[in-house]
Design a protein around this motif. Sequence first.
Motif, short mmCIF file in Angstrom:
data_model
loop_
_atom_site.label_atom_id
_atom_site.label_comp_id
_atom_site.label_asym_id
_atom_site.label_seq_id
_atom_site.Cartn_x
_atom_site.Cartn_y
_atom_site.Cartn_z
N VAL A 230 0.84 -1.48 0.12
CA VAL A 230 0.13 0.19 -0.06
C VAL A 230 0.77 1.21 0.01
O VAL A 230 1.99 0.96 0.49
N ALA A 231 0.32 2.36 -0.61
CA ALA A 231 1.04 3.60 -0.56
C ALA A 231 1.04 4.14 1.13
O ALA A 231 0.59 3.94 2.03
N PRO A 232 2.53 4.85 1.37
CA PRO A 232 2.66 5.32 2.34
C PRO A 232 1.91 6.58 2.84
O PRO A 232 2.26 7.49 3.76
N ALA A 233 1.00 7.12 1.91
CA ALA A 233 0.09 8.27 2.10
C ALA A 233 -0.52 8.48 3.34
O ALA A 233 -0.69 7.50 4.20
N PRO A 234 -0.76 9.75 3.81
CA PRO A 234 -1.48 10.03 5.00
C PRO A 234 -3.00 9.22 4.83
O PRO A 234 -3.50 8.93 3.52
N THR A 235 -3.51 8.92 6.02
CA THR A 235 -4.96 8.43 5.70
C THR A 235 -5.88 8.49 4.53
O THR A 235 -6.10 9.96 4.55
N THR A 236 -6.66 7.77 3.92
CA THR A 236 -7.21 7.93 2.59
C THR A 236 -8.65 7.33 2.94
O THR A 236 -8.69 6.36 3.16
N THR A 237 -9.76 8.20 2.97
CA THR A 237 -10.91 7.42 2.98
C THR A 237 -11.60 7.21 1.64
O THR A 237 -10.93 8.00 0.65
N ASN A 238 -12.53 6.52 1.33
CA ASN A 238 -13.12 6.40 0.19
C ASN A 238 -13.65 7.65 -0.51
O ASN A 238 -13.58 8.06 -1.54
N ALA A 239 -14.17 8.40 0.43
CA ALA A 239 -14.76 9.83 0.00
C ALA A 239 -13.54 10.73 -0.35
O ALA A 239 -13.77 11.41 -1.41
N GLU A 240 -12.36 10.84 0.23
CA GLU A 240 -11.36 11.51 -0.08
C GLU A 240 -10.70 11.10 -1.33
O GLU A 240 -10.35 11.73 -2.24
N PHE A 241 -10.84 9.74 -1.51
CA PHE A 241 -10.38 9.21 -3.00
C PHE A 241 -11.25 9.75 -4.11
O PHE A 241 -10.52 10.09 -5.00
N ALA A 242 -12.65 9.67 -3.95
CA ALA A 242 -13.48 9.99 -4.80
C ALA A 242 -13.18 11.50 -5.12
O ALA A 242 -13.25 11.87 -6.25
N LYS A 243 -13.21 12.24 -4.16
CA LYS A 243 -12.80 13.79 -4.45
C LYS A 243 -11.46 13.96 -5.16
O LYS A 243 -11.69 14.80 -6.15
N ALA A 244 -10.49 13.23 -4.92
CA ALA A 244 -9.26 13.29 -5.54
C ALA A 244 -9.23 12.65 -7.02
O ALA A 244 -8.73 13.64 -7.95
N PHE A 245 -9.98 11.89 -6.91
CA PHE A 245 -10.09 11.38 -8.54
C PHE A 245 -10.94 12.37 -9.51
O PHE A 245 -10.46 12.65 -10.67
N GLY A 246 -11.95 12.80 -8.65
CA GLY A 246 -12.60 13.75 -9.66
C GLY A 246 -11.96 14.85 -9.91
O GLY A 246 -12.00 15.41 -11.11
N ALA A 247 -11.23 15.36 -9.00
CA ALA A 247 -10.21 16.81 -9.22
C ALA A 247 -9.29 16.39 -10.45
O ALA A 247 -8.85 17.00 -10.99
N ALA A 248 -8.57 15.23 -10.34
CA ALA A 248 -7.78 14.93 -11.42
C ALA A 248 -8.44 14.46 -12.86
O ALA A 248 -7.60 14.95 -13.85
N LEU A 249 -9.58 14.54 -12.75
CA LEU A 249 -10.30 14.47 -14.13
C LEU A 249 -11.13 15.80 -14.36
O LEU A 249 -11.58 16.08 -15.71
N GLY A 250 -10.98 16.90 -13.50
CA GLY A 250 -11.66 17.89 -13.55
C GLY A 250 -13.28 17.87 -13.47
O GLY A 250 -13.94 18.61 -14.38
N ARG A 251 -13.69 16.84 -12.83
CA ARG A 251 -15.05 16.76 -12.82
C ARG A 251 -15.73 16.51 -11.23
O ARG A 251 -14.96 16.41 -10.36
#
Length: 306
Positions: A230-251
């Motif tokens: 797993v990545a050593p990133a700070p704690t990621t929740t499913n909601a945080e992942f969804a927000k980051a994925f949307g931001a990467a796509l500009g959606r």
Amino acid sequence: MRVLVGGGTGFIGTALTQLLKARGHEVTLVSRKPGPDRITWDELAESGLPRCDAAVNLAGENILNPLRRWNETFQKEQPLNLALQLKVSYPRAATGQPMEQLKGKISMALSSHGKIPGAGEAYYQPSLTAEYDEDSPGGDFDFFSNLVTKWEAAARLPGESTRQVVVRSGVVLGRGGGAIGHMLLPFRLGLGGPIGPGHQFFPWIHIRDLAGILTHAVEASHVQGVLNGVAPAPTTTNAEFAKAFGAALGRPAFMPLPSVVVQAVFGRERAVMLLEGQKVVPRRTLATGYQYSFPELGAALKEVVA
């Protein structure tokens, strides 16, 4: 080194094979179909391991395939099927013949929960507060945790003459496959969002780092035992992942997938893997000296969707 890779034609196996070859290793794939630099599973079962320095097993069943019926027979078959796929890679050890027969053939055996998204982390019990590393207890609280335990036991060779590593992988992020392959279209359409409540932890890893950890385990003679992939990133929740994925796509990414829909599609037991999560840290992986290419979620997602 001469490296044998079982399940090497899939999403993770392809990335691993490319990296191994780029680093100068000779790779032979184990596949259902014959081809150049390949042997079939039948040939492997009949003739045993070809001469190699390391064997990596990525074979497995995609348990989260919504088209596969999740009935009682299929559940009972899972531990046996996975165990057989793993043990056939080491037929002399699996049939109880002396380990001396493996000497000179293999010096390192490595197994990963390759085909099940996040399956390796199913070993640890879902929690909103607990933090798990490679030494944390688990593996005995539900169907999937017991399945992971049986899978890892199936890959274990007797004796100590062969160095062995198990990688418990998180959700694998990469172009052209894995979890992103299923999520990309709805997120591009602005229909993405968290799964269920969204507050469950979401252990993830970029495919380049999973291939890197596997390669590191092959090459580094001091690496042994369980590694959390797993990545050593700070704690990621499913909601945080969804927000980051949307931001990467500009959606936007605010349309949740209701828990009842997940349970209807996958059934209660499989839905647990999507609706509940674990905070998993790669403490031993870092201690071995592996350096991540994508330790942060934002950079990992930008590379995936670029």
